[in-house]
Design an enzyme around this catalytic site. Structure first.
Site, PDB file in Angstrom:
ATOM      1  N   CYS A 330      31.367  50.795  33.522  1.00  0.00           N
ATOM      2  CA  CYS A 330      30.116  50.069  33.721  1.00  0.00           C
ATOM      3  C   CYS A 330      29.326  50.826  34.779  1.00  0.00           C
ATOM      4  CB  CYS A 330      30.369  48.614  34.085  1.00  0.00           C
ATOM      5  SG  CYS A 330      31.551  48.348  35.434  1.00  0.00           S
ATOM      6  N   GLY A 333      32.319  50.244  38.079  1.00  0.00           N
ATOM      7  CA  GLY A 333      33.633  50.285  37.445  1.00  0.00           C
ATOM      8  C   GLY A 333      34.644  49.330  38.053  1.00  0.00           C
ATOM      9  N   ARG A 336      33.050  44.650  35.160  1.00  0.00           N
ATOM     10  CA  ARG A 336      33.150  44.648  33.700  1.00  0.00           C
ATOM     11  C   ARG A 336      34.237  45.599  33.204  1.00  0.00           C
ATOM     12  NH1 ARG A 336      26.766  45.682  33.035  1.00  0.00           N
ATOM     13  NH2 ARG A 336      27.154  46.593  35.092  1.00  0.00           N
ATOM     14  N   ARG A 382      33.040  37.985  45.105  1.00  0.00           N
ATOM     15  CA  ARG A 382      32.650  37.329  43.850  1.00  0.00           C
ATOM     16  C   ARG A 382      32.862  35.816  43.924  1.00  0.00           C
ATOM     17  NH1 ARG A 382      30.670  41.591  44.038  1.00  0.00           N
ATOM     18  NH2 ARG A 382      31.006  43.335  42.604  1.00  0.00           N
TER      19      ARG A 382
END
Length: 598
Positions: A330, A333, A336, A382
């Site tokens: 992505c 990296g 995703r 996240r």
């Protein structure tokens, strides 16, 4: 030997699932998740605070890899090669089981591989070079970041102030840039040719042919500047000899919407009209013929169907008859990319094709530790933002249990001659017990409903056989969701009385009307919309693949609920997640009924 070990692992998984006992957890999985949710892994911090925990995690990964493979270790001590790659980068050379020992052998010299890595690392964003992580049929499945742009190559340390914060497209830290790198940048006017040339040499040395780019952009733009690039827009067409696939997939920010919808991926569709989205889906025609997917509709797919179809594509690439490897990336990296690397590893393992000696709890530990934690996924960041792509990965396993995701070459579909009068009792009796997918006696009261579509005659697909309640609304929903199948068969039984099944109302999850495979990929009846409800076995018998993936998912939910989910680190605004995790924890026996959430 490999087959025996795979069978043993399958039997072990099946016995646990069928017994109804709480899923077995890998020793140390809880410690891994707690460390993962506490801080991002950095190779240079391996011997500092929490170093002993990290060392145990690293050691366990090497042990699990060694069960089935002969491998070499590429040292990344103190992050000398890449600050957010493992300190011990595993290069799988060949399977070490007696059955496969002489089938595939490494054609790579590790010393030369190390040299290419050192020379090529600056070609990619954050120095996250092409790294092989899965070995399947002698092919290397690799991961990396996208190509670095001019901004990063010549001024990464200067821009670090503006792009810090841990987003998927963030810059590398200034200390990741070595003096050798700075000298290279200032002294070589043909830097792109040089570093991308080494990147191409590394790809060829690993026999990589297919490059799958998950970016929704052609180039990542910040403050009006191109800060990263990609193979598909390389002006010099240096990567023209590779087969490039642009398969745009939403970034980690999109998974905030997944959480806000109570972890319901069905019906969640990415907004492709946003200004920064300029990378169309592009797949060579010769790679799509066998998949029976209408790729022109990709912008209409919900998150479930998009993930399913991309995984099918990746599986078809690695399972092709050639000996070509695959690269998935992505931007940075670490969001995703590990999502699809982890799904690939678990899917191939569930088929008994890789890591054949590992039990469900062990493969779960390996993919969480190696594919996510040690390769730098920022779980703590996240979670604080509600971008729960990590949770989505393992909860999504329920959607890939069917045989259409299997990479096994053996044909599991059989045909019976066409008859105007349909199927007789003799036809039904000819089905093997496993193909029927049910322990129901032929003496039971059931009906056989057939649907046909133009161009599909005389074909009976056993994989579509599934036991579901025979209510009219359920049959209608089933027909709608399976309308894309050439020919499908549904076994129906009378609806049980309400006093026997009082909680079956609303058991089917809301699904996108365009989904063609999510219905028959669910392993459990779900009560309500919670993704963390206690899994309840279906009436139909589970296949080996279903059983193994079911146990991995259950083990993950159990461990997640007792560590990350029940801690008040970053509570959901609605407070719903704590209650859902607590409910699951009680259901699997991790907590007593009277215990309180932390």
């Amino acid at each position: 030997m490999a087959g025996a070990r795979a069978a043993a692992a399958t039997a072990s998984a099946g016995s646990s699932a069928s017994s109804g006992n709480p899923p077995r957890q890998e020793p140390g999985l809880g410690e891994l998740l707690e460390e993962f949710s506490r801080t991002q892994y950095r190779a240079k911090d391996g011997s500092g605070t929490g170093g002993s925990k990290v060392e145990r995690i690293e050691k366990r990964c090497l042990e699990l890899f060694g069960r089935d493979y002969c491998f070499s270790v590429i040292p990344n001590t103190n992050g000398d090669i890449c600050g957010h790659y493992p300190r011990h980068i595993v290069f799988l050379e060949y399977e070490s089981s007696e059955k496969e020992k002489d089938t595939f052998e490494s054609t790579v010299q590790v010393s030369k591989l190390q040299d290419l890595i050192h020379r090529s690392k600056m070609a990619r964003c954050r120095g996250r070079f092409v790294c092989p992580v899965i070995l399947f049929k002698g092919k290397h499945i690799c991961r990396s970041a996208t190509l670095a742009g001019w901004g990063e190559l010549y001024g990464r340390s200067g821009y670090n102030y503006f792009f810090s914060g841990g987003a998927d497209d963030a810059w590398a830290d200034a200390e990741d840039v070595t003096e050798e790198d700075c000298a290279l940048r200032s002294g070589d006017t043909h830097l792109f040719d040089k570093v991308r040339g080494y990147d191409i040499k590394l790809l060829r040395y690993l026999s990589v042919k297919y490059i799958c780019d998950l970016m929704v952009e052609n180039k990542k733009v910040k403050f009006g500047m191109n800060v990263t690039s990609s193979e598909k827009v390389d002006k010099a067409q240096r990567y023209a000899d590779f087969t490039l696939l642009s398969i745009p997939y939403p970034g980690c920010e999109f998974f905030k919407e997944y959480k806000d919808r109570d972890y319901m991926a069905e019906g969640l569709i990415f907004n492709w009209k946003q200004d920064y989205v300029d990378a169309p889906l592009s797949i060579p025609d010769f790679l799509t013929h066998s998949l029976n997917i209408d790729w022109s509709q990709y912008q209409c797919w919900d998150l479930v169907q998009q993930t399913q179809n991309y995984l099918k594509l990746l599986l078809s690439l690695v399972n092709s008859d050639d000996d070509s490897g695959l690269l998935v990336h992505c931007i940075s990296g670490w969001d995703r990319t590990p999502l699809f690397i982890s799904l690939l590893r678990l899917s191939l393992w569930a088929d008994g094709l890789i890591h054949t000696s590992l039990k469900p709890a062990e493969i779960l530990y390996l993919t969480v530790a190696y594919d996510w934690f040690l390769f730098g996924h920022m779980l703590v960041d996240r979670l604080s933002k509600g971008e729960e792509i990590f949770f989505f990965c393992f909860n999504f396993l329920k959607h890939i249990t069917s045989e259409e995701f299997s990479a096994l070459k053996t044909q599991r579909r059989k045909s019976l001659p066409a008859r105007d009068g349909g199927f007789t009792l003799e036809d039904i009796c000819m089905l093997r017990r496993k193909d029927r997918g049910s322990t129901t006696s032929l003496g039971s009261d059931f009906s056989l409903v057939m649907e046909s579509s133009p161009g599909a005659t005389g074909s009976f697909t056993y994989e579509a056989v599934e036991l579901v309640p025979a209510g009219a609304s359920t049959q209608a929903a089933w027909r709608k969701s399976h309308s894309s199948s050439p020919q499908s068969v549904l076994w129906n039984r009378p609806q049980p009385s309400e006093d026997r099944l009082p909680s079956y109302q609303g058991l089917v999850e809301a699904r996108s009307s365009s989904s063609s495979s999510s219905n028959h990929s669910d392993n459990f009846f779900r009560m309500g919309s919670s993704p963390l409800e206690v899994p309840k076995p279906r009436l139909a018998a589970l296949s080996d693949r279903e059983t193994r993936l079911q146990e991995v998912r259950s083990a993950f939910l159990a461990a997640y609920s007792s560590t990350v989910g029940l801690r008040a680190v970053a509570p959901s605004p609605s407070g719903a997640i704590g209650g859902l995790l607590e409910q699951f924890a009680r259901g699997v026996g991790l907590r007593g009924i009277s215990s309180n959430a932390l």
